[in-house]
Design a protein around this motif. Structure first.
Motif, PDB file in Angstrom:
ATOM      1  N   THR A   1       0.798  -0.642  -0.423  1.00  0.00           N
ATOM      2  CA  THR A   1       0.049   0.289  -0.235  1.00  0.00           C
ATOM      3  C   THR A   1       0.593   1.402   0.051  1.00  0.00           C
ATOM      4  OG1 THR A   1      -1.607  -1.487   1.320  1.00  0.00           O
ATOM      5  CG2 THR A   1      -1.804   1.023   1.149  1.00  0.00           C
ATOM      6  N   ASP A   2       1.737   1.577   0.746  1.00  0.00           N
ATOM      7  CA  ASP A   2       2.688   2.447   0.996  1.00  0.00           C
ATOM      8  C   ASP A   2       3.568   2.806  -0.692  1.00  0.00           C
ATOM      9  OD1 ASP A   2       1.944   2.822   3.631  1.00  0.00           O
ATOM     10  OD2 ASP A   2       3.616   1.482   4.417  1.00  0.00           O
ATOM     11  N   GLU A   3       3.824   1.333  -1.494  1.00  0.00           N
ATOM     12  CA  GLU A   3       4.750   1.913  -2.608  1.00  0.00           C
ATOM     13  C   GLU A   3       3.325   2.606  -3.106  1.00  0.00           C
ATOM     14  OE1 GLU A   3       7.003  -0.529  -3.824  1.00  0.00           O
ATOM     15  OE2 GLU A   3       7.971  -1.345  -1.581  1.00  0.00           O
ATOM     16  N   VAL A   4       2.108   1.917  -3.320  1.00  0.00           N
ATOM     17  CA  VAL A   4       0.737   2.694  -4.708  1.00  0.00           C
ATOM     18  C   VAL A   4       1.400   3.607  -4.284  1.00  0.00           C
ATOM     19  CG1 VAL A   4      -1.053   1.534  -5.314  1.00  0.00           C
ATOM     20  CG2 VAL A   4       0.692   0.011  -5.158  1.00  0.00           C
ATOM     21  N   LYS A   5       0.773   4.002  -2.507  1.00  0.00           N
ATOM     22  CA  LYS A   5       0.384   5.294  -2.377  1.00  0.00           C
ATOM     23  C   LYS A   5       1.647   6.208  -3.325  1.00  0.00           C
ATOM     24  CE  LYS A   5      -2.576   5.358   1.315  1.00  0.00           C
ATOM     25  NZ  LYS A   5      -2.723   4.732   2.964  1.00  0.00           N
ATOM     26  N   LEU A   6       2.845   5.377  -2.434  1.00  0.00           N
ATOM     27  CA  LEU A   6       4.047   7.548  -3.270  1.00  0.00           C
ATOM     28  C   LEU A   6       3.588   7.121  -5.009  1.00  0.00           C
ATOM     29  CD1 LEU A   6       5.894   8.032  -2.040  1.00  0.00           C
ATOM     30  CD2 LEU A   6       7.337   6.021  -2.681  1.00  0.00           C
ATOM     31  N   MET A   7       3.231   6.376  -5.682  1.00  0.00           N
ATOM     32  CA  MET A   7       3.288   5.744  -7.111  1.00  0.00           C
ATOM     33  C   MET A   7       2.446   7.034  -7.385  1.00  0.00           C
ATOM     34  SD  MET A   7       3.914   2.307  -8.525  1.00  0.00           S
ATOM     35  CE  MET A   7       3.174   1.005  -7.283  1.00  0.00           C
ATOM     36  N   LEU A   8       0.625   6.947  -6.620  1.00  0.00           N
ATOM     37  CA  LEU A   8       0.094   7.383  -7.399  1.00  0.00           C
ATOM     38  C   LEU A   8       0.234   8.763  -6.647  1.00  0.00           C
ATOM     39  CD1 LEU A   8      -2.527   4.942  -6.727  1.00  0.00           C
ATOM     40  CD2 LEU A   8      -1.891   5.514  -8.908  1.00  0.00           C
ATOM     41  N   ASP A   9       0.766   9.365  -6.122  1.00  0.00           N
ATOM     42  CA  ASP A   9       1.106  10.686  -5.580  1.00  0.00           C
ATOM     43  C   ASP A   9       1.992  11.716  -6.391  1.00  0.00           C
ATOM     44  OD1 ASP A   9       1.055  13.141  -4.582  1.00  0.00           O
ATOM     45  OD2 ASP A   9       2.054  12.438  -1.921  1.00  0.00           O
ATOM     46  N   PRO A  10       1.365  12.844  -6.626  1.00  0.00           N
ATOM     47  CA  PRO A  10       1.930  13.357  -7.944  1.00  0.00           C
ATOM     48  C   PRO A  10       3.170  14.186  -7.416  1.00  0.00           C
ATOM     49  CG  PRO A  10       0.452  14.079  -7.704  1.00  0.00           C
ATOM     50  CD  PRO A  10      -0.740  13.189  -6.962  1.00  0.00           C
ATOM     51  N   ASN A  11       2.192  14.507  -6.021  1.00  0.00           N
ATOM     52  CA  ASN A  11       3.481  15.597  -5.055  1.00  0.00           C
ATOM     53  C   ASN A  11       4.853  14.625  -3.858  1.00  0.00           C
ATOM     54  OD1 ASN A  11       2.282  17.765  -5.793  1.00  0.00           O
ATOM     55  ND2 ASN A  11       0.645  17.297  -4.156  1.00  0.00           N
ATOM     56  N   ALA A  12       4.914  13.614  -4.634  1.00  0.00           N
ATOM     57  CA  ALA A  12       5.971  12.857  -3.648  1.00  0.00           C
ATOM     58  C   ALA A  12       7.092  12.444  -3.512  1.00  0.00           C
ATOM     59  CB  ALA A  12       5.629  11.002  -3.974  1.00  0.00           C
ATOM     60  N   ASP A  13       8.282  12.855  -3.088  1.00  0.00           N
ATOM     61  CA  ASP A  13       9.603  12.768  -3.289  1.00  0.00           C
ATOM     62  C   ASP A  13       9.413  11.289  -3.797  1.00  0.00           C
ATOM     63  OD1 ASP A  13      11.974  12.492  -2.582  1.00  0.00           O
ATOM     64  OD2 ASP A  13      11.795  12.657  -0.671  1.00  0.00           O
ATOM     65  N   PRO A  14      10.466  11.669  -5.089  1.00  0.00           N
ATOM     66  CA  PRO A  14      10.046  10.474  -5.822  1.00  0.00           C
ATOM     67  C   PRO A  14      12.224   9.705  -4.940  1.00  0.00           C
ATOM     68  CG  PRO A  14      11.758  12.589  -7.394  1.00  0.00           C
ATOM     69  CD  PRO A  14      10.388  13.299  -5.936  1.00  0.00           C
ATOM     70  N   TYR A  15      12.630  10.339  -4.242  1.00  0.00           N
ATOM     71  CA  TYR A  15      13.696   9.981  -3.764  1.00  0.00           C
ATOM     72  C   TYR A  15      13.783   8.876  -2.560  1.00  0.00           C
ATOM     73  CZ  TYR A  15      15.397  12.043  -7.646  1.00  0.00           C
ATOM     74  OH  TYR A  15      16.509  12.501  -8.755  1.00  0.00           O
ATOM     75  N   ALA A  16      11.809   9.050  -1.887  1.00  0.00           N
ATOM     76  CA  ALA A  16      11.510   8.691   0.039  1.00  0.00           C
ATOM     77  C   ALA A  16      11.625   7.259  -0.713  1.00  0.00           C
ATOM     78  CB  ALA A  16       9.716   9.541  -0.603  1.00  0.00           C
ATOM     79  N   ASN A  17      11.956   6.462   0.516  1.00  0.00           N
ATOM     80  CA  ASN A  17      11.879   5.099   0.788  1.00  0.00           C
ATOM     81  C   ASN A  17      10.870   4.806   1.086  1.00  0.00           C
ATOM     82  OD1 ASN A  17      12.199   2.528   0.962  1.00  0.00           O
ATOM     83  ND2 ASN A  17      14.078   2.395   2.067  1.00  0.00           N
ATOM     84  N   PRO A  18      10.102   4.196   1.062  1.00  0.00           N
ATOM     85  CA  PRO A  18       8.565   4.046   1.599  1.00  0.00           C
ATOM     86  C   PRO A  18       8.999   3.258   3.120  1.00  0.00           C
ATOM     87  CG  PRO A  18       8.021   3.150  -0.707  1.00  0.00           C
ATOM     88  CD  PRO A  18       9.621   3.819  -0.292  1.00  0.00           C
ATOM     89  N   ASN A  19       9.228   2.068   2.344  1.00  0.00           N
ATOM     90  CA  ASN A  19       9.377   1.182   4.008  1.00  0.00           C
ATOM     91  C   ASN A  19      11.012   1.871   5.428  1.00  0.00           C
ATOM     92  OD1 ASN A  19       7.335  -0.878   3.129  1.00  0.00           O
ATOM     93  ND2 ASN A  19       8.887  -0.473   1.914  1.00  0.00           N
ATOM     94  N   GLY A  20      10.860   3.378   4.769  1.00  0.00           N
ATOM     95  CA  GLY A  20      12.681   3.458   5.590  1.00  0.00           C
ATOM     96  C   GLY A  20      13.188   2.263   5.770  1.00  0.00           C
ATOM     97  N   ASP A  21      14.335   1.754   6.410  1.00  0.00           N
ATOM     98  CA  ASP A  21      15.489   1.032   6.488  1.00  0.00           C
ATOM     99  C   ASP A  21      15.124  -0.091   6.787  1.00  0.00           C
ATOM    100  OD1 ASP A  21      16.467   4.138   6.186  1.00  0.00           O
ATOM    101  OD2 ASP A  21      16.949   3.675   9.047  1.00  0.00           O
ATOM    102  N   ASN A  22      13.414  -0.818   6.864  1.00  0.00           N
ATOM    103  CA  ASN A  22      13.338  -1.618   7.377  1.00  0.00           C
ATOM    104  C   ASN A  22      12.602  -2.398   5.490  1.00  0.00           C
ATOM    105  OD1 ASN A  22      14.122  -1.937   9.640  1.00  0.00           O
ATOM    106  ND2 ASN A  22      12.291  -1.041   9.995  1.00  0.00           N
ATOM    107  N   PRO A  23      13.376  -2.785   4.834  1.00  0.00           N
ATOM    108  CA  PRO A  23      13.279  -3.252   2.965  1.00  0.00           C
ATOM    109  C   PRO A  23      11.437  -4.564   4.150  1.00  0.00           C
ATOM    110  CG  PRO A  23      14.945  -4.007   3.404  1.00  0.00           C
ATOM    111  CD  PRO A  23      14.801  -3.036   4.940  1.00  0.00           C
ATOM    112  N   PRO A  24      10.634  -4.333   3.070  1.00  0.00           N
ATOM    113  CA  PRO A  24       9.841  -5.770   3.201  1.00  0.00           C
ATOM    114  C   PRO A  24       9.764  -6.846   2.867  1.00  0.00           C
ATOM    115  CG  PRO A  24       8.949  -4.038   0.987  1.00  0.00           C
ATOM    116  CD  PRO A  24      10.498  -4.083   1.273  1.00  0.00           C
ATOM    117  N   ASN A  25       9.494  -7.909   4.003  1.00  0.00           N
ATOM    118  CA  ASN A  25      10.319  -8.955   3.480  1.00  0.00           C
ATOM    119  C   ASN A  25       9.658  -9.362   2.151  1.00  0.00           C
ATOM    120  OD1 ASN A  25      10.960  -9.385   6.450  1.00  0.00           O
ATOM    121  ND2 ASN A  25       8.701 -10.017   6.729  1.00  0.00           N
TER     122      ASN A  25
END
Lengths: 254, 440
Positions: free
Chosen positions: B264-288
């Motif tokens: 969900t977080d990644e999809v939200k980021l993709m759909l948000d035109p104002n999103a920071d393109p370099y943001a890491n949606p999962n912080g320092d914990n990449p998903p399993n």
């Protein structure tokens, strides 16, 4: 819907047509029958038209959660933008996804399958069945998995069919035990794995055991599958595969 | 000293075998905890009710009336006769004989009477079970995944029940004989069934009958403790796990596939035109891993499901894919999950590295996974609320999201959905074309 919104109006209910209902020639007839019923019952309704997009069900069932959520969030944005509260759909897959899987993504609506909605219209007298054009006809109802087992609705379509004064005959596996038509889980869009039979043939054989005049369906995909099955058995001249909405609409025509 | 020897022997056998069982159960719990987290503690009232209805009340079991009824008899028999087990254990520790009789008076007769009737009913039911499996050869017991150990396992359980019930009735019969002849034992209990075994002892010395009674007593209790330990190695854990399994079952509509919050977080980021393109949606914990490649990617309830499955095959018998000759069998999915989990667990027991096998490659094939119509027939059919479909879907997620290994036709379908919002290549603008064809 856009036109209605431009006039500052909001409909009682949004009719979610679904991809099959929009594009498949056979399923479009179900769409039209249901719309005619809505008009007869004097329901204020709208459709999203070009703003509607796949709910994402086949993508989710195929394992593509990304695509599903992209579709879901885009649709939710549209639905919430119009302030939609009540949705009715002729497709059990759309019904299941909108009802059960959209809330987690911010889309909470009162979602009904069209057979549930039609039952309400009959119960409240907004629709009446006149005459018995189906009197004495043997009808067997094929439970769509996504209406039945998935959402525990077995009675609404049967209640609508009961109004037709026809003879409702159950297949040996019905309701909780209903056999799938073979289309669910994105199977509609691919060939089946190797086996000794197609699932829709197995189900058609079960339906034929009841010696029906009509096989009633509540899902555009089941409809296709059962129709293919009937063709395969060369029974298309004798047995009709019709959606519950089509049956009710035909009864209304009298 | 020698008078307390049997008590000591009993304590050694009892604690030894119960201890072994506890160790194995803890291993199972440890293995189940290898699964990912899933919250299933909401709505406790509804959960208790679900368990009461399905596990305790066997509501799904009796949907098949014949096997359902037979199972209810064995189930009640098992529970009831366990009360007798309590007396046997107390007698074993204290060196007493039928100690409950002292306290229960006439009620003791009723109790023993009931045990005997159930022992017979269990024997009759087991006979029918065996016949259904081996003579009538009901199809679901002879599917390909049942050959070899699973088939033998099922038969061993039936034989064990016959032996245990036989020992119980033999013990009672000998006791009854000793009560009436020579009054070796006090006259207690009521023996409606085992009285018919009395002729066995015709012409025997009292000492011989005592020996038979003691032997049957010892074999019976040891047999039960061995059977308890057998559970760990067999498919029979459902007698314990059916309860937590129904308690922690999914309570939402069967049609709802869980949302993947990690997506969900990644999809939200993709759909948000104002999103920071370099943001890491999962912080320092990449998903399993997305979806499930191996058992450790499944959640703990799915793993508990695997241990709970008793291979009855009701799921497979109603699976549309299996019915039409496809390779998919929901029961095999559960058996594979358990087998792989056992393999992982054994490596942990031995302290060696877990091998490179994974559930979806080495146990379950893609052909099986893609044959599923997600119709929920297997979920509906399971007498103890196991959800094979969720495992199939999680493995599909892995194939598609991690390996891009969907069948070509499905890739086409998904491309269409992406491009034009429908599984077919139609123009989204034409969605309302039907309006022109309507006559009101």
């Amino acid at each position: 819907m856009a036109e209605l919104a431009a006039q500052g109006k909001s409909p009682e209910v949004l009719f979610w047509v679904g991809c099959a209902g929009s594009f498949d020639d056979r399923a479009k007839k179900i769409t039209k029958a249901f719309v005619q019923l809505l008009i007869k019952a004097d329901i204020s309704f709208a459709v999203l038209g070009p703003e509607e997009s796949c709910t994402g069900d086949p993508a989710k069932r195929a394992g593509n959660e990304f695509l599903f959520q992209m579709q879901a969030m885009t649709n939710i944005e549209v639905l919430n933008g119009y302030g939609i509260n009540t949705i009715v759909t002729t497709c059990p897959h759309c019904f299941n996804t909108l009802k059960n899987e959209y809330p987690d993504l911010g889309g909470t609506y009162d979602v009904m399958h069209h057979t549930q909605f039609l039952k309400q219209l009959l119960d409240t007298g907004k629709l009446k069945v006149s005459g018995g054009s189906f009197k004495g006809k043997r009808i067997t109802f094929h439970d769509p998995c996504y209406l039945g087992r998935a959402n525990n609705e077995y009675e609404a379509p049967r209640a609508v069919l009961a109004k037709l004064e026809s003879e409702l005959i159950e297949m040996k596996s019905c309701k909780e035990k209903g056999l799938c038509c073979g289309a669910g889980g994105a199977q509609m869009f691919k060939d089946a794995e190797p086996g000794n039979k197609e699932i829709n043939i197995e189900r058609t054989e079960q339906a034929l055991e009841t010696k029906p005049d009509i096989i009633a369906a509540g899902c555009p995909f089941c409809n296709t599958m059962m129709r293919d099955g009937i063709k395969n058995k060369e029974q298309e001249g004798n047995i009709a595969v019709l959606d519950v909405a089509e049956l009710l609409n035909q009864a209304q025509d009298l | 000293m020698s008078a307390v020897l049997p008590n000591i022997a009993f304590a050694v056998i009892f604690f030894g075998l119960v201890g072994l069982f506890v160790r194995n159960i803890r291993r199972i719990i440890r293995n189940i905890k290898l699964g990912t987290a899933v919250s299933r503690s909401d709505q406790p009232k509804k959960r208790w009710l679900h368990m009461a209805k399905i596990a305790l009340g066997q509501s799904k079991m009796v949907r098949k009336p014949i096997s359902g009824l037979l199972h209810v008899v064995v189930y009640i028999g098992f529970v009831v006769i366990n009360i007798e087990l309590l007396e046997i254990v107390v007698d074993g520790f204290l060196g007493t004989h039928r100690i409950f009789a002292l306290y229960l008076g006439a009620a003791y007769n009723v109790l023993i009477f009931t045990f005997e009737v159930f022992a017979l009913l269990v024997l009759v039911s087991v006979f029918f079970f065996w016949t259904r499996r081996n003579v009538v050869r009901i199809k679901r017991f002879w599917k390909s995944e049942m050959s070899g150990w699973p088939k033998l396992d099922a038969d061993i359980i039936l034989y064990a029940e016959v032996v245990l019930m036989g020992l119980f009735l033999t013990m009672n019969a000998a006791d009854f004989w000793l009560q009436t002849n020579d009054a070796v034992y006090p006259t207690v209990g009521s023996y409606p069934i085992s009285q018919f075994l009395l002729p066995i002892f015709d012409g025997m010395e009292t000492s011989q009958v005592i020996a038979i009674e003691r032997t049957a007593w010892w074999l019976h209790i040891t047999g039960i403790l061995l059977f308890l330990n057998y559970l760990y190695y067999s498919k029979h854990l459902h007698i314990l796990l059916a309860f937590p399994n129904t308690y922690f079952a999914k309570l939402t509509p069967q049609g709802k596939l869980p949302n993947m919050a990690s997506v969900t977080d990644e999809v939200k980021l993709m759909l948000d035109p104002n999103a920071d393109p370099y943001a890491n949606p999962n912080g320092d914990n990449p998903p399993n891993t997305f979806g499930a490649a191996d058992v450790t990617d499944l959640n703990w309830v799915q793993l508990m499901n695997a241990y709970s499955c008793t291979e009855c095959g009701r799921c497979t018998a109603v699976c549309p894919a299996n019915l039409t000759g496809k390779k998919l069998s929901p029961r095999k999915i559960m058996m594979d999950t358990r087998d792989r989990l056992t393999e992982v667990g054994q490596s942990i027991n031995k302290g060696v590295a877990i091998n490179d096998n994974v559930l979806h490659e080495n146990y379950v094939t893609r052909e099986e996974l893609w044959a599923c119509t997600s119709c929920n027939a297997c979920v509906e059919a399971c007498p103890i609320a196991i959800d094979p479909l969720s495992i199939i879907m999680d493995m599909r997620r892995y194939l598609v999201m991690e390996q891009s290994a969907a069948p070509t036709e499905l890739n086409n379908m998904m491309t269409n959905v992406e491009n034009n919002g429908a599984p077919w290549p139609f123009n989204q603008q034409d969605r309302i074309a039907w309006r022109e064809e309507i006559n009101t």
